[in-house]
Write a protein that holds these residues in place. Sequence first.
Motif, PDB file in Angstrom:
ATOM      1  N   UNK A 152       0.836  -1.212   0.000  1.00 10.64           N
ATOM      2  CA  UNK A 152       0.000   0.000   0.000  1.00 10.64           C
ATOM      3  C   UNK A 152       0.865   1.255   0.000  1.00 10.64           C
ATOM      4  N   UNK A 153       1.865   1.275   0.873  1.00  9.97           N
ATOM      5  CA  UNK A 153       2.685   2.488   1.018  1.00  9.97           C
ATOM      6  C   UNK A 153       3.480   2.786  -0.263  1.00  9.97           C
ATOM      7  N   UNK A 154       3.883   1.725  -0.967  1.00 12.08           N
ATOM      8  CA  UNK A 154       4.703   1.962  -2.162  1.00 12.08           C
ATOM      9  C   UNK A 154       3.900   2.075  -3.446  1.00 12.08           C
ATOM     10  N   UNK A 155       2.642   1.619  -3.401  1.00 11.43           N
ATOM     11  CA  UNK A 155       1.902   1.584  -4.674  1.00 11.43           C
ATOM     12  C   UNK A 155       0.743   2.573  -4.773  1.00 11.43           C
ATOM     13  N   UNK A 156       0.179   2.999  -3.638  1.00 12.69           N
ATOM     14  CA  UNK A 156      -0.956   3.934  -3.743  1.00 12.69           C
ATOM     15  C   UNK A 156      -0.469   5.298  -4.225  1.00 12.69           C
ATOM     16  N   UNK A 157      -1.360   6.006  -4.908  1.00  9.46           N
ATOM     17  CA  UNK A 157      -1.033   7.375  -5.335  1.00  9.46           C
ATOM     18  C   UNK A 157      -1.035   8.285  -4.118  1.00  9.46           C
ATOM     19  N   UNK A 158      -0.428   9.472  -4.287  1.00 11.01           N
ATOM     20  CA  UNK A 158      -0.334  10.421  -3.165  1.00 11.01           C
ATOM     21  C   UNK A 158      -1.723  10.756  -2.607  1.00 11.01           C
ATOM     22  N   UNK A 159      -2.700  11.028  -3.493  1.00 16.03           N
ATOM     23  CA  UNK A 159      -4.030  11.408  -2.988  1.00 16.03           C
ATOM     24  C   UNK A 159      -4.710  10.226  -2.290  1.00 16.03           C
ATOM     25  N   UNK A 160      -4.439   9.003  -2.772  1.00 10.91           N
ATOM     26  CA  UNK A 160      -5.045   7.827  -2.130  1.00 10.91           C
ATOM     27  C   UNK A 160      -4.456   7.614  -0.726  1.00 10.91           C
ATOM     28  N   UNK A 161      -3.138   7.831  -0.623  1.00 13.41           N
ATOM     29  CA  UNK A 161      -2.507   7.687   0.705  1.00 13.41           C
ATOM     30  C   UNK A 161      -3.062   8.731   1.668  1.00 13.41           C
ATOM     31  N   UNK A 162      -3.166   9.964   1.179  1.00 12.60           N
ATOM     32  CA  UNK A 162      -3.657  11.041   2.046  1.00 12.60           C
ATOM     33  C   UNK A 162      -5.074  10.726   2.524  1.00 12.60           C
ATOM     34  N   UNK A 163      -5.910  10.236   1.608  1.00 15.14           N
ATOM     35  CA  UNK A 163      -7.292   9.901   1.976  1.00 15.14           C
ATOM     36  C   UNK A 163      -7.329   8.786   3.012  1.00 15.14           C
ATOM     37  N   UNK A 164      -6.462   7.794   2.789  1.00 18.31           N
ATOM     38  CA  UNK A 164      -6.418   6.649   3.713  1.00 18.31           C
ATOM     39  C   UNK A 164      -6.018   7.102   5.126  1.00 18.31           C
ATOM     40  N   UNK A 165      -4.980   7.961   5.208  1.00 21.70           N
ATOM     41  CA  UNK A 165      -4.520   8.406   6.534  1.00 21.70           C
ATOM     42  C   UNK A 165      -5.587   9.276   7.206  1.00 21.70           C
ATOM     43  N   UNK A 166      -6.346  10.006   6.388  1.00 23.69           N
ATOM     44  CA  UNK A 166      -7.381  10.863   6.942  1.00 23.69           C
ATOM     45  C   UNK A 166      -8.597  10.032   7.379  1.00 23.69           C
ATOM     46  N   UNK A 167      -9.041   9.150   6.482  1.00 25.79           N
ATOM     47  CA  UNK A 167     -10.269   8.386   6.763  1.00 25.79           C
ATOM     48  C   UNK A 167     -10.076   7.351   7.867  1.00 25.79           C
ATOM     49  N   UNK A 168      -8.961   6.655   7.867  1.00 25.08           N
ATOM     50  CA  UNK A 168      -8.779   5.541   8.807  1.00 25.08           C
ATOM     51  C   UNK A 168      -7.866   5.903   9.988  1.00 25.08           C
TER      52      UNK A 168
END
Length: 310
Positions: A152-168
């Motif tokens: 996840x950390x190496x493959x998600x896009x920047x916006x997807x990572x940001x959303x994940x850290x915010x949502x979860x």
Amino acid sequence: MSFKKKAAMGSLHIPVLADEVALQLVRREGAGSIIVDGTVGGGGHTLALARRVGAGGRVIGLDRDPAMLALAESAVKASGSSSLVTLFHVAYREMRRVLDELRIDRVDGILLDLGLSSDQLAWEYRGFSLSTDGPLDMRFDPHEASPTATELVNQLREDELAQLFFDFGEERFSRRIARRIVEYRQHESIRRTGQLADLVRRSVPGRTRQGSIDPATRVFQALRIAVNDEFSQLDAALQAIPEMLVPGGRAAVISFHSLEDRRIKRAFKANQKLIVLTKKPVTAMAQEVAVNPRARSAKLRVVEKCPNLL
Ligand SMILES: C[S@@+](CC[C@H](N)C(=O)[O-])C[C@H]1O[C@@H](n2cnc3c(N)ncnc32)[C@H](O)[C@@H]1O
């Protein structure tokens, strides 16, 4: 270390609110109740429940992690409760299937004790801990093909990572952390817990750090939730629980952060077959927190299936 060796050493985990849970779920001691413990872990709650169900009763224990089941199995054997407890390597959302296999229609009680056990946190090779260095994995079931935290950390896009850290993780600095991760991985991939924890700590400004907790805590929580699809598991179980209880049967859920607690509170309140017994969640007393600091954030919610329903 092999499962057998670890199991022989016993579980480090101290079950939270164990007496309260056993009293709430097994209302008449020794009356032969059937209880499902959906998150067996090291078996602490399972054993407390087994002690109360008595000779005619049964505790059906599930866990996604084979290493935890090995610990639970040896704890059950050592306590002499093997005839009362049956363990299954399965995710709790599969509870109905397990009951069907056992030809059990409904049960008297269901427990979910969410999150991870102190043992999983202590095994650095599982990648859950931000204070020791290990491979960034975080799967509850290492045999599952689901993506690891490294992927996840190496493959998600920047916006997807940001959303994940915010949502979860409810992380205020989610965008900034995601940007730093993407910059970093252009030179080197992120494969170790220590690497990620340091990177997050360096991304969050010292003076604006959220309270006294390690700034990497929320990012680790978010990744663990995503890797294990924890909210889908929880939502599916909350939906299915009422049908699996006998009238008057009870479910107890222990959660450790507000994202989980909110889901539980809403799902219980919305279901007309359930009576909420805990208007406010039960929390641990100071004496329990003194011996088990993990208990500080625990919230227990209990519901009863309406006794007049079939
Ligand atoms: C907080 S620990 C439970 C501790 C346990 N009550 C005890 O007394 O030792 C949570 C456990 O749930 C397991 N788990 C997490 N998600 C799960 C799922 N969806 N299905 C089954 N087990 C799960 C973890 O592997 C872990 O062993």
